[in-house]
Write an enzyme that holds these catalytic residues in place. Structure first.
Site, PDB file in Angstrom:
ATOM      1  N   SER A 135       0.997  -1.231   0.010  1.00 46.44           N
ATOM      2  CA  SER A 135      -0.144   0.008   0.027  1.00 46.44           C
ATOM      3  C   SER A 135       0.872   1.089   0.016  1.00 46.44           C
ATOM      4  CB  SER A 135      -0.801  -0.087   1.237  1.00 46.44           C
ATOM      5  OG  SER A 135      -1.680   1.220   1.416  1.00 46.44           O
ATOM      6  N   LYS A 161      -1.265  -1.030  -4.547  1.00 44.39           N
ATOM      7  CA  LYS A 161      -2.101  -0.307  -4.039  1.00 44.39           C
ATOM      8  C   LYS A 161      -1.751   1.140  -3.785  1.00 44.39           C
ATOM      9  CE  LYS A 161      -4.661   0.080   0.457  1.00 44.39           C
ATOM     10  NZ  LYS A 161      -5.549  -0.867   1.388  1.00 44.39           N
ATOM     11  N   LYS A 163      -2.879   5.021  -2.618  1.00 46.39           N
ATOM     12  CA  LYS A 163      -3.667   5.900  -2.043  1.00 46.39           C
ATOM     13  C   LYS A 163      -4.261   7.135  -3.017  1.00 46.39           C
ATOM     14  CE  LYS A 163      -3.962   3.938   2.177  1.00 46.39           C
ATOM     15  NZ  LYS A 163      -5.227   3.492   2.675  1.00 46.39           N
ATOM     16  N   ASP A 189      -6.869   3.200  -3.158  1.00 45.62           N
ATOM     17  CA  ASP A 189      -7.817   3.030  -1.888  1.00 45.62           C
ATOM     18  C   ASP A 189      -8.231   4.535  -1.889  1.00 45.62           C
ATOM     19  OD1 ASP A 189      -8.821   2.813   0.293  1.00 45.62           O
ATOM     20  OD2 ASP A 189      -7.248   1.734   1.427  1.00 45.62           O
ATOM     21  N   GLU A 214     -10.852   0.741  -3.763  1.00 43.29           N
ATOM     22  CA  GLU A 214     -11.495   0.225  -2.100  1.00 43.29           C
ATOM     23  C   GLU A 214     -11.845   1.731  -1.723  1.00 43.29           C
ATOM     24  OE1 GLU A 214      -7.857  -0.932  -0.050  1.00 43.29           O
ATOM     25  OE2 GLU A 214      -8.786  -1.055   1.911  1.00 43.29           O
ATOM     26  N   ASP A 239     -13.719  -1.774   3.008  1.00 41.36           N
ATOM     27  CA  ASP A 239     -13.065  -1.650   3.823  1.00 41.36           C
ATOM     28  C   ASP A 239     -13.636  -1.052   5.163  1.00 41.36           C
ATOM     29  OD1 ASP A 239     -10.877  -1.237   5.730  1.00 41.36           O
ATOM     30  OD2 ASP A 239      -9.437  -0.240   4.409  1.00 41.36           O
ATOM     31  N   LYS A 263     -10.059  -6.858   7.731  1.00 46.70           N
ATOM     32  CA  LYS A 263      -9.106  -6.404   8.724  1.00 46.70           C
ATOM     33  C   LYS A 263      -9.513  -7.081  10.032  1.00 46.70           C
ATOM     34  CE  LYS A 263      -7.555  -2.187   6.719  1.00 46.70           C
ATOM     35  NZ  LYS A 263      -7.705  -0.693   6.724  1.00 46.70           N
ATOM     36  N   GLY A 291      -4.346  -4.033   5.839  1.00 48.63           N
ATOM     37  CA  GLY A 291      -3.439  -3.857   6.940  1.00 48.63           C
ATOM     38  C   GLY A 291      -3.597  -2.532   7.644  1.00 48.63           C
TER      39      GLY A 291
HETATM   40  O1  LIG Z   1      -0.017  -1.419   4.549  1.00 50.99           O
HETATM   41  C1  LIG Z   1      -0.477  -1.525   5.574  1.00 50.99           C
HETATM   42  O2  LIG Z   1      -0.745  -1.897   6.499  1.00 50.99           O
HETATM   43  C2  LIG Z   1      -1.901  -0.847   4.986  1.00 50.99           C
HETATM   44  C3  LIG Z   1      -1.933   0.616   4.853  1.00 50.99           C
HETATM   45  C4  LIG Z   1      -3.263   1.294   4.736  1.00 50.99           C
HETATM   46  O3  LIG Z   1      -3.912   1.108   3.356  1.00 50.99           O
HETATM   47  C5  LIG Z   1      -4.045   1.824   5.915  1.00 50.99           C
HETATM   48  C6  LIG Z   1      -3.270   1.992   6.892  1.00 50.99           C
HETATM   49  C7  LIG Z   1      -4.141   2.874   7.913  1.00 50.99           C
HETATM   50  C8  LIG Z   1      -5.426   2.880   8.037  1.00 50.99           C
HETATM   51  C9  LIG Z   1      -6.069   2.308   6.795  1.00 50.99           C
HETATM   52  C10 LIG Z   1      -5.270   1.865   5.957  1.00 50.99           C
HETATM   53  C11 LIG Z   1      -6.434   1.214   4.732  1.00 50.99           C
HETATM   54  O4  LIG Z   1      -6.199   0.053   4.242  1.00 50.99           O
HETATM   55  O5  LIG Z   1      -7.183   2.057   4.361  1.00 50.99           O
HETATM   56 MG   LIG Z   2      -8.666   0.773   2.844  1.00 50.40          MG
END
Ligand SMILES: O=C(O)CCC(=O)c1ccccc1C(=O)O
Ligand SMILES: [Mg+2]
Length: 382
Positions: A135, A161, A163, A189, A214, A239, A263, A291
């Site tokens: 991510s 992925k 953001k 995401d 996402e 999510d 999660k 994650g």
């Molecule tokens: O690499 C990771 O652990 C996921 C990172 C990540 O996308 C995330 C991290 C913190 C809060 C929300 C998210 C998410 O998946 O939306």
């Molecule tokens: Mg997410």
């Protein structure tokens, strides 16, 4: 099993690089580690709540508070036969899923260790290895983003992925497709950064052949997502909106998504995570393990749940070094092959705790005993 003692440890570890999302900027990882004791056995859990309640309503302090005031005392009142009992025991409490999951996770680890089986086995996992992706936060420039994507593709990650947020969406995706071609398994995401007013823009993303988008819309929505999914070619993955197996059932019934990100913390523990997994499997909805930038204990729990058969899409559980210079488990979690992690076979989470790292990162430590007063240590000079 009778739980005799629970320890909470609040730790803070720097991230190797700042992580920017539509929710804000992170420079450190702060979290609570949980240890549950029964006889000679210790089970480990990790709270994934962030230090500010931008992802869900919980933060590190609310998790500590709920554990101390309600969940730990309640656990001490009962003999536990199976970890599934824990989620039933906690079901009277509304939400606070990350607090519940942190303690329930420690009990699952303890249960697996007492039975001499891996956590994956205890959960009914079938995979010996799992595929993982990465991510990537919102980078300051498209050039920087392309550099990072290039590095992660070279490292062998099985899913990239990125953001996105309004103003950093179509252009970065186009740039990635232009530079790396159509075959890179790519997704976005949004962490709820859009509304249905942005439908035109979100449709523009269809041309990039993303594996999924996402959580584009509100964190508590499944209605508008259903409207959006009818308009989009790209599958929507939920999510933030999914906190229970019932939420998942409703989202599937409404057509709010075609994929679900599981999660453990967000759904209140491994027992509920497994239920969401099973429901999705019955409806041919693939899942993957999300994650929360976990340290090694939470990462180990993620690997165990991701070994279940319907986790058919690479998750966000990257090796420890993607975020941290040191980790609370030793050895640090790393690839067995590019983009692939081994599922541990040793009892429980199958990881050794690096107590030196925990000690260096410790902010506060409190021990709770089933039959005597608790003791607190606040680590000075932090
Ligand atoms: O690499 C990771 O652990 C996921 C990172 C990540 O996308 C995330 C991290 C913190 C809060 C929300 C998210 C998410 O998946 O939306
Ligand atoms: Mg997410």
């Amino acid at each position: 099993m009778k739980i005799e003692r629970v320890d909470l440890q609040r730790i803070k570890i720097p991230l190797t690089a700042p992580f920017v999302t539509s929710m804000g900027l992170e420079t450190h990882k702060e979290c609570i580690l949980v240890r549950a004791y029964s006889g000679p056995y210790v089970g480990f859990g990790e709270s994934v709540a962030m230090d500010v309640p931008v992802y869900n309503e919980e933060d590190v302090d609310t998790v500590w508070y709920m554990l101390e005031k309600y969940l730990i005392p309640q656990l001490f009142t009962r003999e536990i036969e199976h970890p599934d009992d824990v989620s039933r025991l906690f079901s009277w409490m509304r939400r606070n899923n990350m607090a519940k999951a942190a303690l329930e996770g420690a009990i699952w680890d303890l249960y697996a260790k007492m039975n001499g089986i891996s956590l994956s086995q205890a959960l009914g996992g079938t995979r010996t290895q799992i595929d993982v992706g990465v991510s990537i936060g919102i980078e300051p420039t498209i050039g920087k983003l392309l550099e990072r994507v290039d590095g992660f593709i070279r490292d062998g990650y099985k899913k990239i992925k990125v953001k996105i947020k309004p103003g950093a969406d179509v252009e970065p995706m186009r740039a990635i497709r232009q530079k790396f071609g159509p075959d890179v398994p790519l997704m976005a995401d949004a962490n709820s950064a859009y509304t249905l007013n942005d439908i035109g823009l979100l449709k523009e993303l269809d041309e990039f052949g993303l594996i999924m988008i996402e959580q584009p819309l509100a964190h508590d929505d499944i209605i508008d997502h259903a409207t959006l999914q009818r308009e989009l070619k790209t599958p929507i993955c939920l999510d933030e909106s999914i906190h229970t197996v019932e939420d998942a059932r409703k989202a599937i019934e409404l057509g709010s998504c075609r994929i679900i990100n599981i999660k453990i913390g967000r759904v209140g523990g491994l027992t509920e995570a497994k239920k969401v997994h099973d429901l999705c499997q019955a409806h041919n909805v693939p899942v993957w393990c999300g994650g929360m930038q976990e340290v090694g204990i939470g990462r180990a729990h993620n690997i165990a749940i991701a070994s279940l058969s319907n986790f058919t899409i690479p998750g966000d559980t990257s090796p420890s070094h993607r975020y941290f210079a040191t980790d609370v488990v030793s050895p640090m979690i790393d690839f067995a092959a590019p983009g692939v992690l081994d599922v541990p076979t040793a009892p429980g989470i199958g990881m050794v705790i690096n107590e030196d790292v925990v000690r260096d990162a410790l902010i506060e430590h409190k021990s709770y005993f089933a039959n005597r007063e608790s003791t607190t240590t606040v680590i000075p000079n932090f």
